[in-house]
Scaffold this active site. Structure first.
Site, PDB file in Angstrom:
ATOM      1  N   THR A  19      21.772 -11.375 -18.704  1.00 11.28           N
ATOM      2  CA  THR A  19      21.926 -11.657 -19.715  1.00 11.28           C
ATOM      3  C   THR A  19      22.515 -10.722 -20.897  1.00 11.28           C
ATOM      4  O   THR A  19      22.894 -11.072 -22.018  1.00 11.28           O
ATOM      5  CB  THR A  19      20.452 -11.967 -20.508  1.00 11.28           C
ATOM      6  N   SER A 114      18.312  -1.994 -23.081  1.00 15.26           N
ATOM      7  CA  SER A 114      16.797  -2.364 -24.256  1.00 15.26           C
ATOM      8  C   SER A 114      15.354  -1.905 -24.486  1.00 15.26           C
ATOM      9  O   SER A 114      15.320  -1.024 -24.835  1.00 15.26           O
ATOM     10  CB  SER A 114      17.315  -3.768 -24.192  1.00 15.26           C
ATOM     11  N   HIS A 115      14.628  -2.792 -24.523  1.00 11.88           N
ATOM     12  CA  HIS A 115      13.696  -2.716 -24.992  1.00 11.88           C
ATOM     13  C   HIS A 115      12.314  -3.011 -23.695  1.00 11.88           C
ATOM     14  O   HIS A 115      11.546  -2.913 -24.030  1.00 11.88           O
ATOM     15  CB  HIS A 115      13.191  -4.441 -25.608  1.00 11.88           C
ATOM     16  N   ASP A 277      13.462  -1.525 -32.033  1.00 11.61           N
ATOM     17  CA  ASP A 277      13.392  -1.251 -29.766  1.00 11.61           C
ATOM     18  C   ASP A 277      14.258  -0.679 -29.489  1.00 11.61           C
ATOM     19  O   ASP A 277      14.686   0.573 -30.149  1.00 11.61           O
ATOM     20  CB  ASP A 277      13.886  -2.682 -29.459  1.00 11.61           C
ATOM     21  N   ASP A 279      17.182  -0.256 -28.246  1.00 11.77           N
ATOM     22  CA  ASP A 279      18.482   0.400 -28.006  1.00 11.77           C
ATOM     23  C   ASP A 279      18.801   0.380 -29.588  1.00 11.77           C
ATOM     24  O   ASP A 279      19.845   0.590 -30.333  1.00 11.77           O
ATOM     25  CB  ASP A 279      19.592   0.259 -26.932  1.00 11.77           C
ATOM     26  N   ASP A 281      18.334  -2.887 -31.653  1.00 11.60           N
ATOM     27  CA  ASP A 281      19.044  -4.157 -31.871  1.00 11.60           C
ATOM     28  C   ASP A 281      18.705  -4.960 -32.810  1.00 11.60           C
ATOM     29  O   ASP A 281      18.416  -6.179 -32.867  1.00 11.60           O
ATOM     30  CB  ASP A 281      20.337  -4.423 -30.749  1.00 11.60           C
ATOM     31  N   ARG A 282      17.174  -5.010 -31.930  1.00 13.74           N
ATOM     32  CA  ARG A 282      16.404  -5.898 -32.211  1.00 13.74           C
ATOM     33  C   ARG A 282      15.372  -5.343 -33.344  1.00 13.74           C
ATOM     34  O   ARG A 282      14.903  -4.194 -33.091  1.00 13.74           O
ATOM     35  CB  ARG A 282      14.901  -5.939 -30.851  1.00 13.74           C
ATOM     36  N   SER A 365      14.362 -13.721 -29.970  1.00 13.50           N
ATOM     37  CA  SER A 365      14.097 -12.145 -28.942  1.00 13.50           C
ATOM     38  C   SER A 365      14.262 -11.015 -30.803  1.00 13.50           C
ATOM     39  O   SER A 365      14.945 -10.359 -30.031  1.00 13.50           O
ATOM     40  CB  SER A 365      15.273 -12.683 -27.869  1.00 13.50           C
ATOM     41  N   LYS A 376      23.530  -7.711 -31.862  1.00 15.11           N
ATOM     42  CA  LYS A 376      23.064  -7.903 -32.763  1.00 15.11           C
ATOM     43  C   LYS A 376      22.493  -6.514 -33.977  1.00 15.11           C
ATOM     44  O   LYS A 376      22.161  -5.531 -32.792  1.00 15.11           O
ATOM     45  CB  LYS A 376      21.188  -8.063 -32.421  1.00 15.11           C
ATOM     46  N   ARG A 496       9.442 -17.807 -19.575  1.00 19.52           N
ATOM     47  CA  ARG A 496       9.611 -18.037 -21.139  1.00 19.52           C
ATOM     48  C   ARG A 496       9.362 -19.710 -21.451  1.00 19.52           C
ATOM     49  O   ARG A 496       9.982 -19.984 -20.977  1.00 19.52           O
ATOM     50  CB  ARG A 496      10.440 -17.598 -21.348  1.00 19.52           C
TER      51      ARG A 496
HETATM   52  C1  G16 Z   1      19.066  -9.882 -24.483  1.00 23.06           C
HETATM   53  C2  G16 Z   1      20.422 -10.401 -25.195  1.00 23.06           C
HETATM   54  C3  G16 Z   1      19.706 -11.111 -25.862  1.00 23.06           C
HETATM   55  C4  G16 Z   1      18.357 -12.031 -25.692  1.00 23.06           C
HETATM   56  C5  G16 Z   1      17.208 -11.264 -25.238  1.00 23.06           C
HETATM   57  C6  G16 Z   1      16.280 -11.962 -24.365  1.00 23.06           C
HETATM   58  O1  G16 Z   1      18.667  -8.867 -25.689  1.00 23.06           O
HETATM   59  O2  G16 Z   1      21.612  -9.528 -26.030  1.00 23.06           O
HETATM   60  O3  G16 Z   1      20.542 -11.984 -26.224  1.00 23.06           O
HETATM   61  O4  G16 Z   1      18.044 -13.103 -26.111  1.00 23.06           O
HETATM   62  O5  G16 Z   1      18.231 -10.392 -23.742  1.00 23.06           O
HETATM   63  O6  G16 Z   1      17.638 -12.635 -22.434  1.00 23.06           O
HETATM   64  P1  G16 Z   1      16.325 -13.160 -22.115  1.00 23.06           P
HETATM   65  O7  G16 Z   1      14.584 -14.344 -22.438  1.00 23.06           O
HETATM   66  O8  G16 Z   1      17.192 -13.742 -20.859  1.00 23.06           O
HETATM   67  O9  G16 Z   1      15.079 -12.047 -21.309  1.00 23.06           O
HETATM   68  P2  G16 Z   1      18.172  -7.372 -25.428  1.00 23.06           P
HETATM   69  O10 G16 Z   1      17.713  -6.380 -26.461  1.00 23.06           O
HETATM   70  O11 G16 Z   1      17.099  -7.020 -24.249  1.00 23.06           O
HETATM   71  O12 G16 Z   1      19.503  -6.390 -25.076  1.00 23.06           O
END
Ligand code: G16
Length: 543
Positions: A19, A114-115, A277, A279, A281-282, A365, A376, A496
């Site tokens: 993703t 990320s998270h 989170d 990095d 962005d959340r 998310s 984001k 999910r």
């Molecule tokens: C990434 C993407 C988001 C997505 C999230 C969860 O976020 O940038 O667009 O909503 O993953 O994705 P999934 O449901 O496929 O785990 P981040 O903050 O992890 O980079």
């Protein structure tokens, strides 16, 4: 002149980005040539990087420093003319997007999972952004993966860069300019939001709790909330970025941000709570004893964005990912602007923003952002909330309740079954997929199914068709059930399940969320036998 080397290598089969970039265990990234193979595949695919200028930095997690030096040496050997590097190799994802746009760079690499947790046994990742500042689209990441499968050599130079020294250094013929991204980002935020009004709110005694979760936003939060807006530093928690995020999981949800939730739901809570989170962005937003679901955040922000100076002329359109709650759709209808429904992944918003079709976008998310950048932006979300609160002079809860009274309430929750057996998770999806065409008219738990399908997205700007982006079951009542597999996990699979029930403006907005969505959760189980198949009694995380 430093020497360049051409190193023979063999492909790794698992370098397909998910993703959001390539996300794997640190132990995977530390395999011989693993990082190098992926980075060389990027240089071989994104030809503009050769002779161009790129951005580099990461969220400071374990392996960040080592990876940055490797990528710098490879950038030099691959003919990059200049790298703009975050001080100490640290950059938040939104700040990276901003700098790519500000300096008209060809793109950049952000090292983050990320998270996901960090540390020797944690996760690492490489995100690729292009010259718009947004994540590379699937067509590019697919091409990078294809290249990685035929790779036989990579190029690397010798040398090292002092990442703590602001200013310009050389690595071979390549310039490396180390910048402090915090100041730049803070100034950018001052252009978008009414800092005087927020400062006055803080001075009036409005208290906040911001938890940076020992991740990348700490220095940004200290500068913006502390130094510029006058928030007392003891209201800012975990602001020192740590390579293992203090052993915690920097995912702002009720489970992992439990310290913030305890504070906001405990005695004498502050007026506003937020966390971001790994990095940056959340984000999540809370009032005293009140959590705002990210889908509601998107809707409330879209409805009130005009209160912030950067958006005073109104918004052009809204986009949300398909599984995100549909609260924003009602706002778009009210404002008479378009709403777009995209697959999960911020990369799908890029074309809509570049074409001027949307201003605000968000996902369930824990993210809302706008076209100020192409990522984001957690701190943007927090500042937008503070700006709205300052402008309206109302509490978080009063703002959200008034919103529900105008637009109705979308009770929304996500159930995650994490680190489950991949084949079992896939069989659950296959089971539901196999029933899609026969579900219409079936009644379960007092709900009747109207229609069910597999989500396909046709990009309205370039016509790209993306299939199999999640299974949707719509009910006659307006409720909805969505199922998909996460594209960001690194171990087994994460299933999910997104549950949504709508109650109109006149309806009851005080039903317990778990109760409001319990029937839908039971329907998901009845249709797929998921608990038995996964051998789990309950989800790992409910958010
Ligand atoms: C990434 C993407 C988001 C997505 C999230 C969860 O976020 O940038 O667009 O909503 O993953 O994705 P999934 O449901 O496929 O785990 P981040 O903050 O992890 O980079």
């Amino acid at each position: 002149m430093d020497a360049f080397h051409t190193i023979p290598t063999t492909p790794y089969e698992d370098q397909k980005p998910g993703t959001s970039g390539l996300r794997k265990r640190v132990t995977d990234f530390k395999q011989p040539h693993y990082l190098e193979n992926f980075v060389q595949s990027i240089f071989d695919t994104v030809r503009d990087f050769r002779g161009g200028k790129i951005l580099l930095g990461g969220d400071g997690r374990y392996f960040n420093d080592e990876a940055v030096q490797i990528i710098l040496r490879m950038s030099s050997a691959n003919g990059v003319s200049e790298v703009i590097l975050g001080k100490n190799a640290i950059l938040s994802t939104p700040a990276a997007s901003h700098l790519i746009r500000k300096y008209h760079l060809n793109g950049g690499l952000v090292l983050s999972a990320s998270h996901n947790p960090a540390g020797q046994n944690g996760d690492f990742g490489v995100k690729l952004n292009l010259e718009t500042g947004g994540p590379a689209p699937t067509s590019v990441t697919d091409a990078i993966f294809a290249r990685s499968q035929t790779l036989s050599h990579y190029r690397i130079a010798d040398g090292n860069i002092d990442t703590s020294r602001i200013g310009t250094q050389n690595l071979g013929d390549m310039r490396v300019t180390v910048v402090d991204p915090v100041e730049d980002f803070a100034e950018f935020m001052e252009e978008l939001f009414d800092f005087s009004a927020i400062k006055a709110l803080i001075e009036s005694g409005f208290s906040i709790a911001f938890d940076a979760m020992s991740a990348v936003t700490g220095p940004y939060a200290t500068e913006i909330f502390g130094n510029r807006l006058g928030v007392s530093h003891d209201q800012l928690y975990n602001t020192r970025p740590l390579p293992d995020f203090g052993g915690a999981h920097p995912d702002p949800n009720p489970v992992h941000a439990n310290a913030l939730f305890d504070r906001m739901f405990g005695p004498n809570p502050p007026d506003f709570g937020a966390a971001s989170d790994g990095d940056g962005d959340r984000y999540i937003a809370l009032g005293p004893h009140f959590y705002v679901s990210p889908s509601d955040c998107l809707a409330v922000i879209a409805a009130n964005a005009h209160l912030a100076p950067g958006y005073k002329d109104g918004i052009k359109g809204i986009a949300r990912s398909m599984p995100t709650g549909r609260a924003a759709d009602n706002v778009a209808a009210h404002l008479n602007i378009p709403i777009y429904e995209t697959p999960t992944g911020w990369k799908y918003f890029g074309n809509l923003m570049d074409a001027g079709r949307i201003t605000i976008c968000g996902e369930e998310s824990a993210s809302t952002s706008s076209d100020h950048i192409r990522e984001k932006d957690g701190l943007w979300g927090v500042l937008m909330w503070l700006n709205i609160i300052a402008a309206k002079g109302e509490s978080v809860e009063a703002i959200v309740r008034a919103h529900w009274r105008q637009f109705g309430r979308h009770y929304y929750t996500r159930h995650d079954y994490e680190e489950v057996d991949k084949a079992s998770a896939e069989s659950i999806i296959a089971t539901l997929h196999g029933q899609l065409e026969t579900l219409t008219g079936r009644s379960l738990q007092g709900e009747t199914i109207e229609v069910a399908d597999s989500f396909t997205y046709t990009d309205p700007v370039d016509g790209t068709v993306t299939k199999n982006q999640g299974l949707r079951v719509f009910f006659e009542s307006g409720s909805r059930l969505v199922m998909r597999l996460s594209g960001t996990g690194t171990k087994g699979a994460t299933l999910r399940i997104y549950l949504e029930r709508y109650v109109g403006p006149e309806g009851d907005h005080d039903i317990d969320l778990a109760e409001a969505t319990a029937g839908l959760a039971m329907i998901a189980d009845t249709l797929t036998d998921l608990k038995q198949t996964l051998n789990r009694d309950a989800p790992s995380v409910i958010s």
